[in-house]
Design an enzyme around this catalytic site. Structure first.
Site, PDB file in Angstrom:
ATOM      1  N   LYS A 170       0.840  -1.197   0.000  1.00 11.61           N
ATOM      2  CA  LYS A 170       0.000   0.000   0.000  1.00 11.61           C
ATOM      3  C   LYS A 170       0.889   1.267   0.000  1.00 11.61           C
ATOM      4  CE  LYS A 170      -3.870  -2.327   2.374  1.00 11.61           C
ATOM      5  NZ  LYS A 170      -4.827  -2.261   3.518  1.00 11.61           N
TER       6      LYS A 170
ATOM      7  N   HIS B  10      -1.858  -5.321   1.537  1.00 12.12           N
ATOM      8  CA  HIS B  10      -3.083  -6.087   1.330  1.00 12.12           C
ATOM      9  C   HIS B  10      -2.680  -7.518   1.025  1.00 12.12           C
ATOM     10  CE1 HIS B  10      -6.886  -7.500  -0.280  1.00 12.12           C
ATOM     11  NE2 HIS B  10      -6.171  -8.045  -1.251  1.00 12.12           N
TER      12      HIS B  10
ATOM     13  N   ARG C 152      -1.073 -14.367   4.612  1.00  9.76           N
ATOM     14  CA  ARG C 152      -1.895 -13.709   5.636  1.00  9.76           C
ATOM     15  C   ARG C 152      -1.195 -13.775   6.994  1.00  9.76           C
ATOM     16  NH1 ARG C 152      -6.600 -10.624   4.539  1.00  9.76           N
ATOM     17  NH2 ARG C 152      -7.420 -11.195   6.556  1.00  9.76           N
TER      18      ARG C 152
ATOM     19  N   ARG D   3       2.329  -6.108   9.400  1.00  9.74           N
ATOM     20  CA  ARG D   3       1.415  -5.074   9.886  1.00  9.74           C
ATOM     21  C   ARG D   3       1.737  -4.676  11.326  1.00  9.74           C
ATOM     22  NH1 ARG D   3      -4.224  -7.495   7.371  1.00  9.74           N
ATOM     23  NH2 ARG D   3      -4.135  -6.434   5.350  1.00  9.74           N
TER      24      ARG D   3
ATOM     25  N   PHE E 157     -15.674   3.588   7.336  1.00 12.56           N
ATOM     26  CA  PHE E 157     -14.321   3.999   6.945  1.00 12.56           C
ATOM     27  C   PHE E 157     -14.072   3.876   5.445  1.00 12.56           C
ATOM     28  CE2 PHE E 157     -14.149  -0.452   8.443  1.00 12.56           C
ATOM     29  CZ  PHE E 157     -13.602  -1.083   7.337  1.00 12.56           C
TER      30      PHE E 157
HETATM   31  P1  IDP Z   1      -7.817  -7.327   5.468  1.00  8.82           P
HETATM   32  O1  IDP Z   1      -7.031  -6.280   4.701  1.00  8.82           O
HETATM   33  O2  IDP Z   1      -7.062  -7.830   6.656  1.00  8.82           O
HETATM   34  O3  IDP Z   1      -8.341  -8.445   4.587  1.00  8.82           O
HETATM   35  P2  IDP Z   1     -10.484  -6.164   5.434  1.00  8.82           P
HETATM   36  O4  IDP Z   1     -11.541  -6.398   6.446  1.00  8.82           O
HETATM   37  O5  IDP Z   1     -10.645  -6.827   4.089  1.00  8.82           O
HETATM   38  O6  IDP Z   1      -9.079  -6.580   6.089  1.00  8.82           O
HETATM   39  O7  IDP Z   1     -10.340  -4.591   5.243  1.00  8.82           O
HETATM   40  C1  IDP Z   1      -9.645  -4.023   4.174  1.00  8.82           C
HETATM   41  C2  IDP Z   1      -8.817  -2.855   4.689  1.00  8.82           C
HETATM   42  O8  IDP Z   1      -9.690  -1.860   5.249  1.00  8.82           O
HETATM   43  C3  IDP Z   1      -7.868  -3.191   5.842  1.00  8.82           C
HETATM   44  O9  IDP Z   1      -6.649  -3.766   5.393  1.00  8.82           O
HETATM   45  C4  IDP Z   1      -7.677  -1.847   6.503  1.00  8.82           C
HETATM   46  O10 IDP Z   1      -6.757  -1.019   5.789  1.00  8.82           O
HETATM   47  C5  IDP Z   1      -9.079  -1.245   6.386  1.00  8.82           C
HETATM   48  N1  IDP Z   1      -9.908  -1.539   7.557  1.00  8.82           N
HETATM   49  C6  IDP Z   1     -10.526  -2.711   7.847  1.00  8.82           C
HETATM   50  N2  IDP Z   1     -11.233  -2.652   8.983  1.00  8.82           N
HETATM   51  C7  IDP Z   1     -11.071  -1.372   9.420  1.00  8.82           C
HETATM   52  C8  IDP Z   1     -11.580  -0.678  10.576  1.00  8.82           C
HETATM   53  O11 IDP Z   1     -12.327  -1.197  11.414  1.00  8.82           O
HETATM   54  N3  IDP Z   1     -11.200   0.638  10.704  1.00  8.82           N
HETATM   55  C9  IDP Z   1     -10.386   1.257   9.805  1.00  8.82           C
HETATM   56  N4  IDP Z   1      -9.885   0.641   8.718  1.00  8.82           N
HETATM   57  C10 IDP Z   1     -10.228  -0.669   8.531  1.00  8.82           C
HETATM   58 MG    MG Z   2      -9.761  -8.403   3.035  1.00  7.03          MG
END
Ligand code: IDP
Ligand code: MG
Length: 173
Positions: free
Chosen positions: A16, A131, A97, A114, A64
Site C-alpha cells: 500500500k 493487502h 496472511r 502489519r 471507513f
Molecule cells: P484485510 O485487509 O485484513 O483483509 P479487510 O476487512 O478486508 O481486512 O479490510 C480491508 C482494509 O480496510 C484493511 O486492510 C484496513 O486497511 C481497512 N480496515 C478494515 N477494517 C477497518 C476498521 O475497522 N477501521 C479502519 N480501517 C479498517
Molecule cells: Mg480483506
C-alpha cells in the site's frame, strides 16, 4: 505435519502507499520470502477510483470506506502508487496472511508486517502496509482485477482469445 494436504494457491499482495512511502518494499518482499513462495507477477500501479472501489467493494457500507479509498489511492501519503504482486505456492493464501498479520495493526503480532510497520491514524484508518487476499474466491477475483493474463508468467485461470477491431495503444515516440 503432512504435506499431502497442501494446495497450490495464488494470492494477491499489494504494498500500500504507506509501505512505498516508508521504503518498506524490500523489507516486505524479504519477509514474504520466508513462506518459500514464488512471485509470478508484479507491477507498480496508480490506483484509479474505479479500481479502488471494485477492489474493496465488500466494504462499501463501512463507515471507513471513503477514507480507505483515498488511502489506497495514495492521497494520505502524497504517493499515488502501489506495488501489486502475485505469489504462488503451497497454501500461499494462509502463509501470506500469517506473515502480514491481523488487519488491526495494534492487534497484529509485532513480528508480522502489519504489527511491525502499521499504525492507526487519528482519523481511524488502519494503515496496515499491505493487502493480502483472504481466500481462494477473493484471490481469483482480485488477481483478475489487477492483472491481465499476459502479465502473469504462468497460466492461472482459463482465458479466451478475442479480436479487437480498433485498439489505441500508447507507444514510445
Ligand atoms: P484485510 O485487509 O485484513 O483483509 P479487510 O476487512 O478486508 O481486512 O479490510 C480491508 C482494509 O480496510 C484493511 O486492510 C484496513 O486497511 C481497512 N480496515 C478494515 N477494517 C477497518 C476498521 O475497522 N477501521 C479502519 N480501517 C479498517
Ligand atoms: Mg480483506
Amino acid at each position: 505435519m503432512s504435506k499431502g494436504k497442501e494446495k497450490v494457491q495464488s494470492t494477491l499482495v499489494v504494498v500500500k502507499p504507506d509501505g512505498l512511502k516508508k521504503s518498506l518494499t524490500g523489507n516486505i518482499i524479504t519477509k514474504l520470502s520466508e513462506a518459500r513462495l514464488i512471485i509470478i507477477a508484479a507491477r507498480v500501479v496508480k490506483v484509479s477510483n474505479e479500481l479502488a472501489t471494485e477492489h474493496y467493494k465488500q466494504l462499501k457500507d463501512k463507515p471507513f470506506f471513503p477514507e480507505l479509498i483515498s488511502y489506497i489511492q495514495g492521497k494520505h501519503h502524497n504517493c499515488e502508487r502501489v506495488m501489486a504482486l502475485v505469489y504462488q505456492g503451497p497454501n500461499a493464501i494462509e502463509h501470506v496472511r500469517s506473515i502480514a498479520g491481523s488487519t488491526n495493526p495494534e492487534e497484529a503480532d509485532p513480528t508480522s508486517i502489519r504489527g511491525a510497520y502499521g499504525r492507526i491514524t487519528t482519523k481511524g484508518v488502519y494503515e496496515n502496509v499491505i493487502h493480502a487476499s483472504s481466500d481462494e474466491k477473493e484471490s481469483e477475483r482480485e488477481i483478475k482485477l489487477w492483472f491481465k493474463p499476459e502479465e502473469i508468467v504462468v497460466p492461472l485461470y482459463p482465458t479466451l482469445n478475442t479480436t479487437k477491431k480498433t485498439v489505441h495503444v500508447l507507444e514510445w515516440a
